[in-house]
Scaffold this motif. Structure first.
Motif, mmCIF file in Angstrom:
data_model
loop_
_atom_site.group_PDB
_atom_site.id
_atom_site.type_symbol
_atom_site.label_atom_id
_atom_site.label_comp_id
_atom_site.label_asym_id
_atom_site.label_seq_id
_atom_site.Cartn_x
_atom_site.Cartn_y
_atom_site.Cartn_z
ATOM 1 N N THR A 170 -50.193 -23.099 40.021
ATOM 2 C CA THR A 170 -50.493 -23.802 41.267
ATOM 3 C C THR A 170 -50.716 -25.286 40.965
ATOM 4 N N LEU A 171 -50.828 -26.043 42.000
ATOM 5 C CA LEU A 171 -51.081 -27.488 41.846
ATOM 6 C C LEU A 171 -52.414 -27.716 41.140
ATOM 7 N N LYS A 172 -53.410 -26.908 41.559
ATOM 8 C CA LYS A 172 -54.747 -27.011 40.951
ATOM 9 C C LYS A 172 -54.684 -26.678 39.459
ATOM 10 N N GLY A 173 -53.868 -25.641 39.175
ATOM 11 C CA GLY A 173 -53.718 -25.203 37.795
ATOM 12 C C GLY A 173 -53.054 -26.268 36.943
ATOM 13 N N ARG A 174 -52.004 -26.877 37.499
ATOM 14 C CA ARG A 174 -51.284 -27.924 36.749
ATOM 15 C C ARG A 174 -52.188 -29.117 36.502
ATOM 16 N N LYS B 197 -53.454 -30.562 32.839
ATOM 17 C CA LYS B 197 -53.269 -31.970 32.433
ATOM 18 C C LYS B 197 -54.603 -32.588 32.044
ATOM 19 N N LEU B 198 -55.625 -32.304 32.877
ATOM 20 C CA LEU B 198 -56.966 -32.855 32.635
ATOM 21 C C LEU B 198 -57.514 -32.356 31.295
ATOM 22 N N ALA B 199 -57.338 -31.048 31.055
ATOM 23 C CA ALA B 199 -57.828 -30.460 29.797
ATOM 24 C C ALA B 199 -57.117 -31.071 28.605
ATOM 25 N N GLU B 200 -55.815 -31.322 28.763
ATOM 26 C CA GLU B 200 -55.027 -31.908 27.682
ATOM 27 C C GLU B 200 -55.463 -33.346 27.438
ATOM 28 N N TYR B 201 -55.694 -34.086 28.537
ATOM 29 C CA TYR B 201 -56.054 -35.500 28.439
ATOM 30 C C TYR B 201 -57.447 -35.664 27.816
ATOM 31 N N SER C 272 -58.845 -25.309 26.951
ATOM 32 C CA SER C 272 -58.212 -24.954 28.222
ATOM 33 C C SER C 272 -58.723 -23.608 28.749
ATOM 34 N N ASP C 273 -59.190 -22.707 27.838
ATOM 35 C CA ASP C 273 -59.696 -21.429 28.339
ATOM 36 C C ASP C 273 -60.957 -21.627 29.178
ATOM 37 N N VAL C 274 -61.714 -22.699 28.872
ATOM 38 C CA VAL C 274 -62.936 -22.979 29.631
ATOM 39 C C VAL C 274 -62.584 -23.689 30.938
ATOM 40 N N VAL C 275 -61.759 -24.709 30.822
ATOM 41 C CA VAL C 275 -61.437 -25.544 32.001
ATOM 42 C C VAL C 275 -60.614 -24.740 33.007
#
Lengths: 108, 396
Positions: free
Chosen positions: A8-12, A16-20, A25-28
């Motif tokens: 989803t958009l929220k997921g994407r 991105k936020l977790a990567e940045y 990512s399992d937490v975010v």
């Protein structure tokens, strides 16, 4: 809701936020976390319940769909609200996003 | 996982079984309600075995109804249930408490005094001294252990032959280690003669002190006087003084040694027969107790005995006080086997060579070796003559 392969958009945005921010990512993203030790043990964190359990197959509901663990002499050593520990001879670990419910039925 | 299991043991847990088509759902509902399950096993379709904290089990009861499953407690485990069971058996508890208190009481005494390291000293003498000082079987540990240094000091005073003493406490055993003094041999003072220690043909005389009574080339027998402990001095005024001295010197001579070996040409060899008997015994200290046996050997038959010894609890039995012994008795039949003279000769040569080291004095090497053999009355007689050159002078 099964959404493996489709984000989803929220997921994407979350990804991105977790990567940045270099956050896990399992937490975010509230993703399940799997730790497989050889073919002897699988620890699944952040699950959403047990769907099916037999000595050859364990199906777990997760936030991104059904997780099927196939093997021989499978035992659930511990199950809590957020963690499952499966012992035995694990042969396959499979996401059944598309097949959904019917993949994890005793007759499947 | 270990902490979780320990926690479960001390809080008490149940081994339970759920039956029904929706047994997985019951587990999910339990998890959502904060119940932790472990060691989950699927016994049959719709039957799941699990372990759960005892105090959490009542939370599952409403879920059994809602999921249409039935639950059954199979076993109650952990400390609270164990304690309840034990508490009900007051006699057993009392017996166990008495046994433990007896064990603790008995282990607070010294029951054995072991003396090690002694060579010439009598261990009984050491034990007697220790008993006088207060260390004897039956003495309380709390009394004797603080006195260890004093005991060691007093024992050393009472045992002048000991150069070092220590005491080690090993449970109910007091191990007394004694290291004895090694005194040098006493020095002989005063006049003496040198005599022949063995028969020989004199080849050389080295005189240090005294008067030689033999010459090179003479044959002497054991005990003959070789160097007299007397010195003659002629003074300037012509007077002769004879003085007793300690004879010293070396008288080297050819000495012969003879080794004889008899090797039979027919030998009896044992063959293991059918009869067999095994006896198990228990050795406790000096007592030998027969536990059980099986098999039999014919009375009067020749038997061979093999003994196998096994220490019982080697970690707690360092002094080998308790041993398990297995004796195997087997009947033996003797048969005559012929030996060729060549084989007998080889055996005899080997035996004789093996004896050379025991016949010759330390440091003496053979100068010549002569061997001969003959067969007589079914026996091979082998003779080895060894010639050496050595000092034969010894104090009388």
């Amino acid at each position: 809701m099964v959404n493996v392969g489709r984000q989803t958009l929220k997921g994407r945005f979350g990804a991105k936020l977790a990567e940045y921010l270099e956050l896990p990512s399992d937490v975010v993203l509230n993703l399940p976390r799997l730790v497989l030790t050889g073919d002897r043990q699988l620890v699944v964190e952040n699950h959403r319940g047990l769907k099916l359990y037999s000595q050859t197959e364990v199906c777990l509901q997760t936030t991104i769909g059904l997780l099927t663990v196939g093997g021989e002499e499978l035992n659930i050593k511990l199950i809590t609200a957020d963690q499952v520990e499966i012992d035995g001879r694990i042969i396959r670990v499979e996401w059944n996003g598309a097949r959904g419910e019917e993949a994890c039925s005793p007759n499947a | 996982m270990l902490s979780q299991r320990l926690n479960a043991f001390f809080q008490g847990y149940l081994v339970a079984m759920v039956k029904g088509a929706r047994s997985e759902e019951l587990l999910n509902r339990g998890i959502a309600g904060g119940v932790v399950f472990w060691d989950i096993e699927k016994k049959a379709p719709g039957t799941i075995l699990f372990k759960v904290h005892a105090r959490k089990y009542p939370k599952l009861r409403p879920f059994f109804l809602r999921t249409g499953t039935t639950g059954k407690i199979l076993r109650k485990k952990g400390w609270p249930f164990l304690w309840r069971r034990v508490w009900r058996k007051k006699g057993w508890l009392l017996g166990m408490a008495l046994f433990l208190s007896l064990l603790l009481t008995l282990s607070s005494f010294i029951w054995f005094v072991e003396v090690t390291g002694v060579e010439t000293l009598d261990p009984t003498l050491v034990r007697d001294h220790l008993a006088v000082l207060g260390l004897a079987p039956g003495v309380p540990r709390r009394v004797i252990v603080p006195q260890r240094d004093w005991l060691i000091r007093e024992l050393r005073i009472r045992l002048p032959e000991a150069v070092w003493v220590t005491i080690r406490w090993q449970g109910v055993v007091a191990e007394v280690v004694v290291a004895e003094k090694r005194l040098p041999p006493p020095v002989e003072e005063g006049p003496r003669n040198l005599v022949a220690g063995k028969d020989g043909l004199i080849t050389e005389i080295l005189l240090v002190e005294g008067t030689p009574l033999v010459r090179v080339g003479e044959m002497v027998s054991r005990g003959d006087l070789l160097i007299l402990g007397e010195a003659t001095r002629v003074h300037l005024d012509g007077s002769v003084e004879k003085k007793k001295v300690k004879a010293a010197g070396e008288v080297r001579a050819r000495v012969w040694y003879e080794i004889e070996v008899d090797e039979p040409l027919a030998v009896l060899e044992p063959r293991v027969g059918d009869g067999k008997k095994i006896v198990y015994r228990l050795r406790v200290g000096n007592r030998l107790l027969t536990l059980f046996s099986h098999g039999a050997v014919a009375p009067g038959a020749f038997v061979r005995q093999d003994r196998a010894v096994k220490e019982v609890l080697p970690g707690r039995n360092s002094l080998s006080l308790v041993e398990l012994i297995k004796d195997t008795y087997q009947t033996v039949e003797w048969t005559t086997v012929q030996v060729t003279p060549e084989t007998a000769l080889l055996k005899a040569e080997k035996k004789a060579e093996g004896r050379i080291g025991t016949v010759l004095p330390a440091g003496v090497k053979p100068e010549k070796v002569l061997a001969d053999w003959r067969v007589q009355a079914g026996v091979l007689h082998y003779r080895l003559i060894i010639e050496t050159k050595e000092n034969i002078a010894v104090p009388d």
